[in-house]
Design an enzyme around this catalytic site. Structure first.
Site, PDB file in Angstrom:
ATOM      1  N   LYS A 219       0.862  -1.184   0.000  1.00 26.77           N
ATOM      2  CA  LYS A 219       0.000   0.000   0.000  1.00 26.77           C
ATOM      3  C   LYS A 219       0.896   1.231   0.000  1.00 26.77           C
ATOM      4  CE  LYS A 219       0.000   2.085   3.576  1.00 26.77           C
ATOM      5  NZ  LYS A 219       0.073   2.706   4.908  1.00 26.77           N
TER       6      LYS A 219
ATOM      7  N   PRO B 241       9.344  -5.057   3.216  1.00 23.27           N
ATOM      8  CA  PRO B 241       9.897  -4.828   4.547  1.00 23.27           C
ATOM      9  C   PRO B 241       8.763  -4.598   5.556  1.00 23.27           C
ATOM     10  CG  PRO B 241      10.269  -2.916   3.108  1.00 23.27           C
ATOM     11  CD  PRO B 241       9.680  -3.994   2.259  1.00 23.27           C
TER      12      PRO B 241
ATOM     13  N   ALA C 262       7.096  -3.059   9.213  1.00 21.10           N
ATOM     14  CA  ALA C 262       7.099  -1.781   9.954  1.00 21.10           C
ATOM     15  C   ALA C 262       7.661  -0.676   9.064  1.00 21.10           C
ATOM     16  CB  ALA C 262       7.897  -1.912  11.244  1.00 21.10           C
ATOM     17  N   ALA C 263       7.135  -0.601   7.840  1.00 23.07           N
ATOM     18  CA  ALA C 263       7.765   0.211   6.802  1.00 23.07           C
ATOM     19  C   ALA C 263       6.841   1.224   6.157  1.00 23.07           C
ATOM     20  CB  ALA C 263       8.338  -0.713   5.730  1.00 23.07           C
ATOM     21  N   GLY C 264       5.602   1.342   6.638  1.00 24.26           N
ATOM     22  CA  GLY C 264       4.677   2.343   6.083  1.00 24.26           C
ATOM     23  C   GLY C 264       4.020   1.932   4.786  1.00 24.26           C
TER      24      GLY C 264
ATOM     25  N   GLY D 168       2.109  -0.896   4.692  1.00 27.30           N
ATOM     26  CA  GLY D 168       0.956  -1.723   5.039  1.00 27.30           C
ATOM     27  C   GLY D 168       1.181  -3.224   5.008  1.00 27.30           C
ATOM     28  N   GLY D 169       2.412  -3.654   5.137  1.00 24.43           N
ATOM     29  CA  GLY D 169       2.703  -5.089   5.043  1.00 24.43           C
ATOM     30  C   GLY D 169       1.718  -5.940   5.840  1.00 24.43           C
TER      31      GLY D 169
ATOM     32  N   SER E 239      -1.131  -5.153   7.347  1.00 24.29           N
ATOM     33  CA  SER E 239      -2.540  -4.932   7.000  1.00 24.29           C
ATOM     34  C   SER E 239      -2.880  -5.591   5.661  1.00 24.29           C
ATOM     35  CB  SER E 239      -2.846  -3.432   6.893  1.00 24.29           C
ATOM     36  OG  SER E 239      -2.739  -2.826   8.147  1.00 24.29           O
TER      37      SER E 239
ATOM     38  N   ASP F 243      -5.212   0.044   8.418  1.00 21.67           N
ATOM     39  CA  ASP F 243      -5.124  -0.017   6.961  1.00 21.67           C
ATOM     40  C   ASP F 243      -5.835  -1.231   6.356  1.00 21.67           C
ATOM     41  OD1 ASP F 243      -3.756   2.331   6.490  1.00 21.67           O
ATOM     42  OD2 ASP F 243      -1.780   1.401   6.624  1.00 21.67           O
TER      43      ASP F 243
END
Ligand SMILES: C[C@](O)(CO)[C@H](O)COP(=O)(O)OP(=O)(O)OC[C@H]1O[C@@H](n2ccc(N)nc2=O)[C@H](O)[C@@H]1O
Ligand SMILES: Nc1ncnc2c1ncn2[C@@H]1O[C@H](COP(=O)(O)OP(=O)(O)OP(=O)(O)O)[C@@H](O)[C@H]1O
Length: 275
Positions: free
Chosen positions: A10, A89, A91-93, A95-96, A98, A127
């Site tokens: 995302k 990756p 904790a990377a923003g 949305g992994g 989610s 998310d």
């Protein structure tokens, strides 16, 4: 029967923080798109729920009941053996967790034939709701209001992550001004890729300054992305640390990604098309 579902990255093309609720959650106004790169969830009916995490980005990702994939599957009555192949990756923003949870919900619905999402599905993460949409969407409220957006052209991009975990709560905590202006009530009609990028460039990610305060390397990523030949815009996604640059063509994005990967072999770098 093995059920396989792709879990796309995302990307928050814009992320305006417009307020804060009494319970601490922040009000957002975000244009979200999805990449053609992502994780893969596959599962089959089994005697008990289990999870194996594989793939090039599996290191450090929990394979127990704290994984959102596990928690999503546990909302159903049917036990399954799950394989999560991590390519994004954590904790990377992007949305992994989610996106993985949304993919698991799809796979479980496919396996069980259930037409209605189980209770608690969208509480797995802010998310998850937008990730269930899997197409460009405007996300408002704290993430619970999502509406599909028509007319966004496919956007050629480079995604880059410097390998630092940026926990979302810490970034929201470091945000000082919580009353940013929302996007226009009605989003414009974008006249092709160039026009869409121009408009996106006129918007913001309000979490960039607090994320940079938490992980200063993010400003290096943004500077290096912005300096790539053909880069029209560089911005952070979500609460970071992944940043993206947008390009007029996929060829330009491919060439730029190769160049950035060579300059920073220690970063996660990929070309992508965002839709
Ligand atoms: C920043 C975004 O990535 C934008 O897409 C998301 O809103 C965050 O989504 P997420 O990682 O799925 O977030 P969650 O795991 O639900 O929330 C992590 C933490 O972020 C903060 N949080 C999250 C969403 C929101 N609208 N306001 C918040 O303040 C809260 O402290 C929360 O405890
Ligand atoms: N399926 C999963 N993939 C990655 N991390 C997971 C997963 N399930 C739980 N986690 C845990 O959740 C944490 C946050 O990971 P995630 O990839 O969801 O990042 P995020 O930055 O919160 O995403 P975003 O803010 O874009 O929604 C990780 O540190 C990890 O311990």
């Amino acid at each position: 029967m093995l059920t396989k579902v792709f879990a796309p990255a995302k990307v928050n093309l814009t992320l305006h923080v417009t307020g804060q609720r009494r319970d601490g959650y922040h009000l957002l106004d975000s244009l979200v798109a999805f990449a053609d790169v992502g994780d893969r969830v596959s599962l089959r009916a089994a005697d008990a729920l289990s999870l194996e995490v594989t793939g090039p980005m599996a290191a450090g990702v929990p394979a127990d009941e704290t994984n959102l994939v596990w928690r999503a599957a546990a909302l159903f009555d049917v036990p399954v053996a799950i394989t999560l192949s991590k390519h994004l990756p954590a904790a990377a923003g992007i949305g992994g967790g989610s996106s993985d949870a949304a993919a698991t919900l799809f796979a479980m619905a496919d396996l069980t034939g259930d037409k209605v999402l189980p209770e608690g599905a969208t509480d797995l993460g802010a998310d998850v709701r937008v990730c269930l949409m899997r197409q460009a969407a405007r996300m408002q409220g704290i993430g619970e209001q999502v509406a599909p957006i028509a007319g966004l052209p496919p956007l050629p991009a480079v995604l880059a992550n410097p390998g630092v975990d940026v926990p979302t709560p810490a970034v929201f905590k470091a945000l000082t001004d919580k009353s940013g202006k929302p996007m226009a009530r009605k989003l414009p009609k974008w006249p092709g890729v160039k026009g869409a990028i121009d408009w996106i460039a006129s918007q913001r990610n309000d979490l960039e300054p607090p994320a940079i305060a938490t992980a200063p390397v993010i400003s290096d990523v943004l500077a290096d992305l912005a300096a790539l030949p053909g880069a029209r815009l560089a911005r952070m996604s979500g609460s970071g640390a992944t940043c993206f640059a947008l390009f007029d063509t996929r060829d330009a994005a491919d060439a730029a990604a190769a160049r950035l990967a060579e300059a920073h072999p220690e970063w996660w770098v990929t070309p992508a098309t965002l839709t």
